[in-house]
Design an enzyme around this catalytic site. Sequence first.
Site, PDB file in Angstrom:
ATOM      1  N   TYR A   3      13.377  31.828   5.189  1.00 47.92           N
ATOM      2  CA  TYR A   3      12.116  32.360   5.736  1.00 47.92           C
ATOM      3  C   TYR A   3      12.210  32.590   7.237  1.00 47.92           C
ATOM      4  O   TYR A   3      12.694  31.723   7.974  1.00 47.92           O
ATOM      5  CB  TYR A   3      10.980  31.364   5.507  1.00 47.92           C
ATOM      6  CG  TYR A   3      10.405  31.387   4.118  1.00 47.92           C
ATOM      7  CD1 TYR A   3       9.781  32.528   3.618  1.00 47.92           C
ATOM      8  CD2 TYR A   3      10.466  30.258   3.317  1.00 47.92           C
ATOM      9  CE1 TYR A   3       9.243  32.538   2.336  1.00 47.92           C
ATOM     10  CE2 TYR A   3       9.923  30.251   2.038  1.00 47.92           C
ATOM     11  CZ  TYR A   3       9.311  31.405   1.549  1.00 47.92           C
ATOM     12  OH  TYR A   3       8.786  31.400   0.296  1.00 47.92           O
ATOM     13  N   ARG A   8     -10.801   0.025  15.663  1.00 43.07           N
ATOM     14  CA  ARG A   8     -10.815   0.724  14.373  1.00 43.07           C
ATOM     15  C   ARG A   8     -11.717  -0.095  13.450  1.00 43.07           C
ATOM     16  O   ARG A   8     -12.844  -0.381  13.815  1.00 43.07           O
ATOM     17  CB  ARG A   8      -9.370   0.889  13.874  1.00 43.07           C
ATOM     18  CG  ARG A   8      -9.182   2.017  12.905  1.00 43.07           C
ATOM     19  CD  ARG A   8      -7.727   2.189  12.473  1.00 43.07           C
ATOM     20  NE  ARG A   8      -7.173   0.975  11.861  1.00 43.07           N
ATOM     21  CZ  ARG A   8      -5.961   0.900  11.326  1.00 43.07           C
ATOM     22  NH1 ARG A   8      -5.157   1.954  11.321  1.00 43.07           N
ATOM     23  NH2 ARG A   8      -5.525  -0.227  10.789  1.00 43.07           N
ATOM     24  N   LYS A  50       0.837  -1.210   0.000  1.00 40.18           N
ATOM     25  CA  LYS A  50       0.000   0.000   0.000  1.00 40.18           C
ATOM     26  C   LYS A  50       0.866   1.252   0.000  1.00 40.18           C
ATOM     27  O   LYS A  50       2.063   1.191   0.313  1.00 40.18           O
ATOM     28  CB  LYS A  50      -0.890  -0.015   1.247  1.00 40.18           C
ATOM     29  CG  LYS A  50      -0.113   0.118   2.558  1.00 40.18           C
ATOM     30  CD  LYS A  50      -1.003  -0.108   3.777  1.00 40.18           C
ATOM     31  CE  LYS A  50      -0.188   0.004   5.058  1.00 40.18           C
ATOM     32  NZ  LYS A  50      -0.976  -0.435   6.233  1.00 40.18           N
ATOM     33  N   MET A  84       9.289  25.327   0.711  1.00 40.55           N
ATOM     34  CA  MET A  84       8.471  24.376  -0.047  1.00 40.55           C
ATOM     35  C   MET A  84       9.323  23.529  -1.002  1.00 40.55           C
ATOM     36  O   MET A  84       9.159  22.314  -1.073  1.00 40.55           O
ATOM     37  CB  MET A  84       7.385  25.122  -0.841  1.00 40.55           C
ATOM     38  CG  MET A  84       6.459  24.188  -1.593  1.00 40.55           C
ATOM     39  SD  MET A  84       5.228  25.033  -2.593  1.00 40.55           S
ATOM     40  CE  MET A  84       4.113  25.659  -1.358  1.00 40.55           C
TER      41      MET A  84
END
Length: 372
Positions: free
Chosen positions: A269, A137, A38, A317
């Site tokens: 930043y 769950r 997955k 970013m």
Amino acid sequence: MHDQLRSWAEVSLDRIAANFRNIRAVVGPRTAVACVVKSEAYGHGMVAVAKRLVAEGAPWLTVTSTQEGMELRQAGIQDTHVLVMADALRANFASMLDYRLTPAVHDLADLAVFNELALARGGRVRVHLKVDSGMGRLGVAADARAIAEAVRACPNVEIEGLMSHLASSSDFPGTQTGQQVQTFTRVARELAGAGIRPSLRHISASGGVVYGLRDAWLDMVRVGLSLYGYVPSASGPAPASLIDVKPALVWKTRVLSVKELPAGVPVGYGARHITERPARIAVVGAGYADGVFRQLSCRGLVCAAGVWVPMLGAVSMDMCTIDVTDIAGVKQGDEVELLGEGFNADNIAALAGTISYDVLCKIQPRSERIYV
Ligand SMILES: *Cc1c(COP(=O)(O)O)cnc(C)c1O
């Protein structure tokens, strides 16, 4: 090589295959090893990893969603069982059958839905029934009588598997795992008494294998993290790891620019770093949009020219800045390791306040996967 890429991940399929063989040898021939692929095989690339594991003889692949399972089939993986572990959305049930995926069923009422779908197709469907053994769950209540009644009402559904999931398999000492295993084995025994005997009972993931919870190995284990060379970190006095696995992924970026700065000037930043001395910094081409944790701002490490050097200032970013004052010759285009042997997913997780799973899964697709 790859000199036009800002960032990429080098993945060793041989390493993943070796990890698989190690885990298979540890659990022995009576327990099948289902390979959890997955979430892009925890960042390693789902299809490439799945194909290699199939070639190594993996009997089962497991995914989270129907869409992931469909992608495996569309990639040509046709003869290996694919278990969809966590798709409870009825809108996907027909597709699961269309693509010969094995559903995990989380609700007794869904058995009737599968029974109808099977009837409409003129056949039977095999499912794995998930029991909530105490994690709270997904999964049906651990009530064998209710389960047996629902199963008997659905003659076109075959309960091939009975599964559950351990919430605290790396916590020592702890009582939750023992209680979950006990609940699960009780339900399995009571179902057997009612004539329902799934051939695959499975409850353990990597933690249960690594830390030797043999009572939980049963007919199959579902391993993800340890295939990729990591061991879930334990809390408390855990037994020594039984497995010998090694990480298979190195994540790299490139130097975009190198510059000299005087003492006393801000970097990045928020001016979170002020140079303490005349400094040489390198700007590298990966940031939080690539999966570099912002929590590593002013504290992460990267490996440049074979030396682990600190990140300076905030992670942006698409970039971050590193201190190369003490290493000579760093220039544009040089490779820098964001995650590697000296600073692996466990080290990053410790600094970022998370777990190795999270670090691996966060490496974004825009870092191309290159198989080495
Ligand atoms: C992800 C997952 C696993 C694999 O867990 P690891 O700790 O990575 O081995 C096993 N079972 C289920 C239900 C999962 O969701």
